[in-house]
Design a protein around this motif. Structure first.
Motif, short mmCIF file in Angstrom:
data_model
loop_
_atom_site.label_atom_id
_atom_site.label_comp_id
_atom_site.label_asym_id
_atom_site.label_seq_id
_atom_site.Cartn_x
_atom_site.Cartn_y
_atom_site.Cartn_z
N MET A 137 0.83 -1.21 0.00
CA MET A 137 0.00 0.00 0.00
C MET A 137 0.86 1.26 0.00
O MET A 137 0.53 2.26 -0.66
N ALA A 138 2.00 1.21 0.70
CA ALA A 138 2.90 2.36 0.72
C ALA A 138 3.49 2.62 -0.66
O ALA A 138 3.67 3.77 -1.07
N SER A 139 3.81 1.56 -1.39
CA SER A 139 4.33 1.71 -2.75
C SER A 139 3.30 2.38 -3.65
O SER A 139 3.62 3.28 -4.43
N GLU A 140 2.04 1.94 -3.51
CA GLU A 140 0.98 2.56 -4.32
C GLU A 140 0.78 4.02 -3.93
O GLU A 140 0.62 4.89 -4.79
N ALA A 141 0.79 4.30 -2.62
CA ALA A 141 0.55 5.66 -2.14
C ALA A 141 1.60 6.64 -2.67
O ALA A 141 1.28 7.78 -3.01
N GLU A 142 2.84 6.20 -2.75
CA GLU A 142 3.90 7.07 -3.26
C GLU A 142 3.67 7.36 -4.75
O GLU A 142 3.88 8.49 -5.21
N ALA A 143 3.25 6.35 -5.49
CA ALA A 143 2.95 6.56 -6.91
C ALA A 143 1.77 7.52 -7.07
O ALA A 143 1.77 8.37 -7.98
N ARG A 144 0.77 7.39 -6.20
CA ARG A 144 -0.37 8.31 -6.25
C ARG A 144 0.09 9.74 -5.96
O ARG A 144 -0.32 10.68 -6.63
N ARG A 145 0.94 9.87 -4.96
CA ARG A 145 1.42 11.20 -4.56
C ARG A 145 2.15 11.88 -5.71
O ARG A 145 1.99 13.08 -5.94
N GLN A 146 2.94 11.09 -6.44
CA GLN A 146 3.72 11.64 -7.54
C GLN A 146 2.98 11.59 -8.88
O GLN A 146 3.54 11.99 -9.90
N LYS A 147 1.74 11.07 -8.84
CA LYS A 147 0.91 10.97 -10.05
C LYS A 147 1.64 10.20 -11.15
O LYS A 147 1.68 10.60 -12.32
N LYS A 148 2.20 9.08 -10.78
CA LYS A 148 2.90 8.23 -11.74
C LYS A 148 1.94 7.29 -12.45
O LYS A 148 0.93 6.88 -11.88
N GLY A 149 2.30 6.90 -13.65
CA GLY A 149 1.54 5.89 -14.37
C GLY A 149 0.06 6.22 -14.46
O GLY A 149 -0.33 7.33 -14.83
N SER A 150 -0.76 5.26 -14.09
CA SER A 150 -2.21 5.43 -14.20
C SER A 150 -2.75 6.53 -13.29
O SER A 150 -3.83 7.07 -13.56
N TRP A 151 -1.99 6.89 -12.24
CA TRP A 151 -2.47 7.92 -11.31
C TRP A 151 -2.36 9.32 -11.89
O TRP A 151 -2.83 10.29 -11.28
N ALA A 152 -1.74 9.46 -13.05
CA ALA A 152 -1.69 10.76 -13.71
C ALA A 152 -3.07 11.15 -14.26
O ALA A 152 -3.34 12.33 -14.51
N ASP A 153 -3.92 10.16 -14.45
CA ASP A 153 -5.28 10.40 -14.95
C ASP A 153 -6.13 10.99 -13.82
O ASP A 153 -6.26 10.39 -12.75
N PRO A 154 -6.73 12.17 -14.02
CA PRO A 154 -7.55 12.79 -12.98
C PRO A 154 -8.71 11.91 -12.53
O PRO A 154 -9.22 12.08 -11.42
N LEU A 155 -9.15 10.97 -13.38
CA LEU A 155 -10.28 10.11 -13.03
C LEU A 155 -9.82 8.74 -12.52
O LEU A 155 -10.63 7.82 -12.39
N ALA A 156 -8.53 8.62 -12.21
CA ALA A 156 -8.03 7.33 -11.70
C ALA A 156 -8.68 7.00 -10.36
O ALA A 156 -8.94 5.84 -10.05
N ILE A 157 -8.96 8.04 -9.57
CA ILE A 157 -9.71 7.86 -8.32
C ILE A 157 -11.08 8.48 -8.51
O ILE A 157 -11.21 9.67 -8.79
N LYS A 158 -12.10 7.65 -8.38
CA LYS A 158 -13.46 8.12 -8.61
C LYS A 158 -13.98 8.90 -7.40
O LYS A 158 -13.66 8.57 -6.25
N ASN A 159 -14.79 9.89 -7.68
CA ASN A 159 -15.44 10.68 -6.63
C ASN A 159 -16.78 10.03 -6.29
O ASN A 159 -17.62 9.83 -7.16
N ALA A 160 -16.96 9.69 -5.02
CA ALA A 160 -18.19 9.03 -4.60
C ALA A 160 -19.43 9.87 -4.86
O ALA A 160 -20.54 9.34 -4.94
N GLU A 161 -19.24 11.19 -5.03
CA GLU A 161 -20.37 12.07 -5.29
C GLU A 161 -20.73 12.11 -6.78
O GLU A 161 -21.66 12.81 -7.16
N SER A 162 -19.97 11.38 -7.60
CA SER A 162 -20.25 11.33 -9.04
C SER A 162 -20.52 9.88 -9.45
O SER A 162 -19.66 9.24 -10.07
#
Length: 264
Positions: A137-162
């Motif tokens: 999970m820490a490896s994934e979190a660092e990639a999310r923080r740096q917006k690497k790979g698939s996390w560069a996509d603004p919609l990679a994490i869905k908003n529960a309100e949408s």
């Protein structure tokens, strides 16, 4: 007659003590995910979710779910390389695949951790060992923080309100963040509702048989009301999107001021 500090007996005792301390230190700081070896082999073929070895075995990459770039990343990491398989259990799944964490040569960093750190995979939350699960999970979190790979996509994490954005991912493994507006129980199911319209809003479902696991982890489901959480799993549903929880690790409690996509 009393021996001095440099006598052969004392030197031997000191060397033995140093050796014991070194071993203890290595155990204390050993890399996580170092499960029992389940064999080794050379990689001959790859798809996004598994690989084939030269002895014919098909290996499923445990601990992760693939993204659009997983297969390409795996190909560059593994094709033609010798790998070591590690897991707590080598029982094949219903498709005959052996689940394992995969290590190239003598590396103590799994291929799964490498993919996650590059943003080329998503944590699946299936690893039961707490230290190993936390490391992935820490490896994934660092990639999310740096917006690497698939996390560069603004919609990679869905908003529960949408909910419509989540519905677009039906049948896929998704990550959703949002505030739980209510926790309701109906029969043998608990619902974490993220929208006021229960039929169309996003919801998380947790069966009664999962409650003891959450309690063992120190999480009372009712306490999640009005809390921000990150949830991962397979998107389901017709009118309103759902994620069914089968593992405690699918839910992460977020800090009140935590930026979207980053774990404390």
């Amino acid at each position: 007659m009393e021996r001095n500090a440099t006598s052969p007996g004392n030197v031997t005792q000191r060397l033995q003590l140093i050796a014991i301390l070194l071993v203890a230190g290595q155990s204390a700081f050993a890399s996580p995910c170092q499960f029992e070896s389940q064999g080794e082999g050379r990689v001959t073929a790859i798809d996004a979710r598994s690989l084939r070895l030269d002895d014919g075995r098909e290996i499923r990459l445990t601990g992760i779910e693939p993204t659009a770039t997983t297969k390409q990343a795996l190909t560059s990491l593994l094709v033609g390389h010798d790998v070591i398989l590690r897991s707590a259990d080598d029982t094949p799944d219903r498709y005959g695949r052996q689940g394992a964490l995969v290590f190239v040569g003598e590396s103590d960093i799994s291929v799964q951790a490498t993919l996650l750190a590059q943003g080329d995979a998503i944590v699946s939350a299936e690893i039961a060992d707490k230290d190993c699960a936390a490391a992935l999970m820490a490896s994934e979190a660092e990639a999310r923080r740096q917006k690497k790979g698939s996390w560069a996509d603004p919609l990679a994490i869905k908003n529960a309100e949408s909910p419509d954005d989540i519905l677009a991912g039906i049948g896929r493994f998704v990550v959703v963040e949002g505030k739980v507006l209510s926790v309701r129980q109906a029969g043998a199911m608990t619902y974490l509702n993220f929208g006021r319209n229960w039929t169309r809003g996003f919801a998380v479902t947790i069966s009664k048989r999962m409650v003891p696991a959450f309690e063992s982890a120190g999480i009372a489901l009712k306490s999640l009301e009005n809390k921000r959480i990150r949830v991962r799993g397979w998107a389901e549903g017709n009118t309103g999107p759902r994620i069914d929880i089968r593992l405690v690790g699918q839910i992460e409690l977020l800090g009140a001021n935590e930026p979207t996509g980053v774990r404390p």
